[in-house]
Design a protein around this motif. Structure first.
Motif, PDB file in Angstrom:
ATOM      1  N   UNK A 121       0.831  -1.195   0.000  1.00  0.00           N
ATOM      2  CA  UNK A 121       0.000   0.000   0.000  1.00  0.00           C
ATOM      3  C   UNK A 121       0.869   1.250   0.000  1.00  0.00           C
ATOM      4  N   UNK A 122       0.524   2.189  -0.867  1.00  0.00           N
ATOM      5  CA  UNK A 122       1.236   3.458  -0.989  1.00  0.00           C
ATOM      6  C   UNK A 122       0.369   4.581  -0.429  1.00  0.00           C
ATOM      7  N   UNK A 123       0.925   5.344   0.504  1.00  0.00           N
ATOM      8  CA  UNK A 123       0.254   6.539   1.042  1.00  0.00           C
ATOM      9  C   UNK A 123       0.984   7.754   0.481  1.00  0.00           C
ATOM     10  N   UNK A 124       0.261   8.553  -0.306  1.00  0.00           N
ATOM     11  CA  UNK A 124       0.850   9.694  -0.980  1.00  0.00           C
ATOM     12  C   UNK A 124       1.123  10.837  -0.014  1.00  0.00           C
ATOM     13  N   UNK A 125       1.989  11.758  -0.443  1.00  0.00           N
ATOM     14  CA  UNK A 125       2.340  12.899   0.408  1.00  0.00           C
ATOM     15  C   UNK A 125       1.122  13.761   0.696  1.00  0.00           C
ATOM     16  N   UNK A 126       0.284  13.999  -0.306  1.00  0.00           N
ATOM     17  CA  UNK A 126      -0.888  14.846  -0.145  1.00  0.00           C
ATOM     18  C   UNK A 126      -2.111  13.987   0.168  1.00  0.00           C
ATOM     19  N   UNK A 127      -2.665  14.052   1.362  1.00  0.00           N
ATOM     20  CA  UNK A 127      -3.790  13.185   1.728  1.00  0.00           C
ATOM     21  C   UNK A 127      -5.028  13.418   0.864  1.00  0.00           C
ATOM     22  N   UNK A 128      -5.224  14.645   0.388  1.00  0.00           N
ATOM     23  CA  UNK A 128      -6.419  14.936  -0.394  1.00  0.00           C
ATOM     24  C   UNK A 128      -6.408  14.230  -1.750  1.00  0.00           C
ATOM     25  N   UNK A 129      -5.255  13.700  -2.149  1.00  0.00           N
ATOM     26  CA  UNK A 129      -5.187  12.914  -3.384  1.00  0.00           C
ATOM     27  C   UNK A 129      -5.778  11.520  -3.190  1.00  0.00           C
ATOM     28  N   UNK A 130      -6.029  11.125  -1.930  1.00  0.00           N
ATOM     29  CA  UNK A 130      -6.522   9.777  -1.643  1.00  0.00           C
ATOM     30  C   UNK A 130      -7.849   9.742  -0.912  1.00  0.00           C
ATOM     31  N   UNK A 131      -8.240  10.856  -0.311  1.00  0.00           N
ATOM     32  CA  UNK A 131      -9.463  10.883   0.492  1.00  0.00           C
ATOM     33  C   UNK A 131     -10.619  11.431  -0.343  1.00  0.00           C
ATOM     34  N   UNK A 132     -11.754  10.740  -0.327  1.00  0.00           N
ATOM     35  CA  UNK A 132     -12.878  11.206  -1.155  1.00  0.00           C
ATOM     36  C   UNK A 132     -14.241  10.946  -0.519  1.00  0.00           C
ATOM     37  N   UNK A 133     -14.341  10.104   0.504  1.00  0.00           N
ATOM     38  CA  UNK A 133     -15.638   9.746   1.077  1.00  0.00           C
ATOM     39  C   UNK A 133     -16.163  10.863   1.987  1.00  0.00           C
ATOM     40  N   UNK A 154     -14.958   9.709   7.713  1.00  0.00           N
ATOM     41  CA  UNK A 154     -13.670   9.035   7.903  1.00  0.00           C
ATOM     42  C   UNK A 154     -13.845   7.522   7.829  1.00  0.00           C
ATOM     43  N   UNK A 155     -14.843   6.992   8.526  1.00  0.00           N
ATOM     44  CA  UNK A 155     -15.048   5.543   8.536  1.00  0.00           C
ATOM     45  C   UNK A 155     -15.338   5.011   7.138  1.00  0.00           C
ATOM     46  N   UNK A 156     -16.132   5.752   6.349  1.00  0.00           N
ATOM     47  CA  UNK A 156     -16.445   5.318   4.988  1.00  0.00           C
ATOM     48  C   UNK A 156     -15.197   5.316   4.122  1.00  0.00           C
ATOM     49  N   UNK A 157     -14.336   6.308   4.307  1.00  0.00           N
ATOM     50  CA  UNK A 157     -13.109   6.367   3.513  1.00  0.00           C
ATOM     51  C   UNK A 157     -12.179   5.200   3.846  1.00  0.00           C
ATOM     52  N   UNK A 158     -12.026   4.936   5.137  1.00  0.00           N
ATOM     53  CA  UNK A 158     -11.135   3.853   5.567  1.00  0.00           C
ATOM     54  C   UNK A 158     -11.668   2.493   5.114  1.00  0.00           C
TER      55      UNK A 158
END
Length: 257
Positions: free
Chosen positions: A80-92, A95-99
């Protein structure tokens, strides 16, 4: 997982990686250092299966990665890759729905998804944010949401691109605590960073990218190499710098205790 003589050339003809060899074993803590534009993010995308090497192979579970849908899906279940900018990965919208997005799309049962989400949010220390709207959170909190989304996939290898960028000292210490807990579970963590002091304290292995080549060794070996660190446009961590001034040799931060 390992990189076996990996090269990568961009479409414009610029060769950013030249013969990269790197082994990632269970429980490894690897710090990837290098100047901006040195290829750290490129290497992460190759390890995550997002990009394909121009030459050489990414070896996963003893076999070269294949880049069809099945091959990429198999890789993403363990890396799993976590990008530097969180907003590039978060969309829900919560928080629980995103995770829960990753585990849900794996076709897991509702109970399994719920357990994974709870464990991931606890590990990232964001349980109290479960019902919050992610984009109303602070930058540091959003970074933890992105981290929890990766942890919910229960990866064997976690790739963190500049995880401390934009965090205050308290946020960086909190992240360090979280990563130490992952080490106890034998999850391999590879993080790219410009924070040489964090790298020196955290890593069991340090890899420095300079001119497309990767120099790998122990923190005491790599991060006291003045010439290499200078070529990477970095500075020596404070601990070996002070010990050098005092005429002492420190192979690893535990010697400071």
């Amino acid at each position: 997982m390992r990189c076996a003589d990996v090269h990568f050339t961009h479409d414009n003809g610029y060769q950013v990686l030249r013969g990269i060899n790197l082994n990632i074993r269970p429980g490894d803590r690897i710090a990837l250092l290098g100047a901006n534009g040195s290829g750290k993010s490129t290497l992460f995308r190759l390890l995550a299966g997002a990009w394909v090497p121009t030459q050489g192979h990414i070896i996963h579970r003893g076999q070269p990665v294949t880049y069809n849908r099945a091959g990429r899906d198999a890789l993403r279940r363990s890396v799993q890759l976590v990008l530097q900018e969180p907003d590039d990965q978060i969309f829900a919208m919560s928080v629980a729905a995103d995770v829960s997005y990753g585990p849900t799309n794996q076709g897991l049962s509702e109970d399994e998804v719920r357990q994974r989400v709870a464990a991931a949010m606890e590990a990232a220390e964001i349980t109290d944010l479960a019902h919050r709207v992610p984009h109303q959170l602070s930058y540091g909190q959003r970074k933890r949401v992105a981290l929890a989304g990766a942890l919910a996939m229960q990866p064997e290898i976690l790739l963190l691109d500049e995880p401390t960028a934009g965090l205050d000292p308290a946020g960086s210490r909190q992240l360090h605590h979280t990563l130490n807990a992952l080490h106890e579970r034998h999850t391999a963590v590879v993080l790219s960073t410009h924070d040489v002091n964090m790298a020196y304290e955290f890593a069991t292995t340090v890899a420095v990218l300079v001119d497309g080549k990767l120099h790998v060794g122990s923190p005491g070996e790599i991060m006291t190499d003045k010439e290499l660190i200078s070529r990477a446009r970095l500075e020596l961590p404070w601990a070996p710098a002070v010990s050098h001034a005092l005429g002492r040799t420190i192979e690893h931060p535990e010697q400071l205790l």
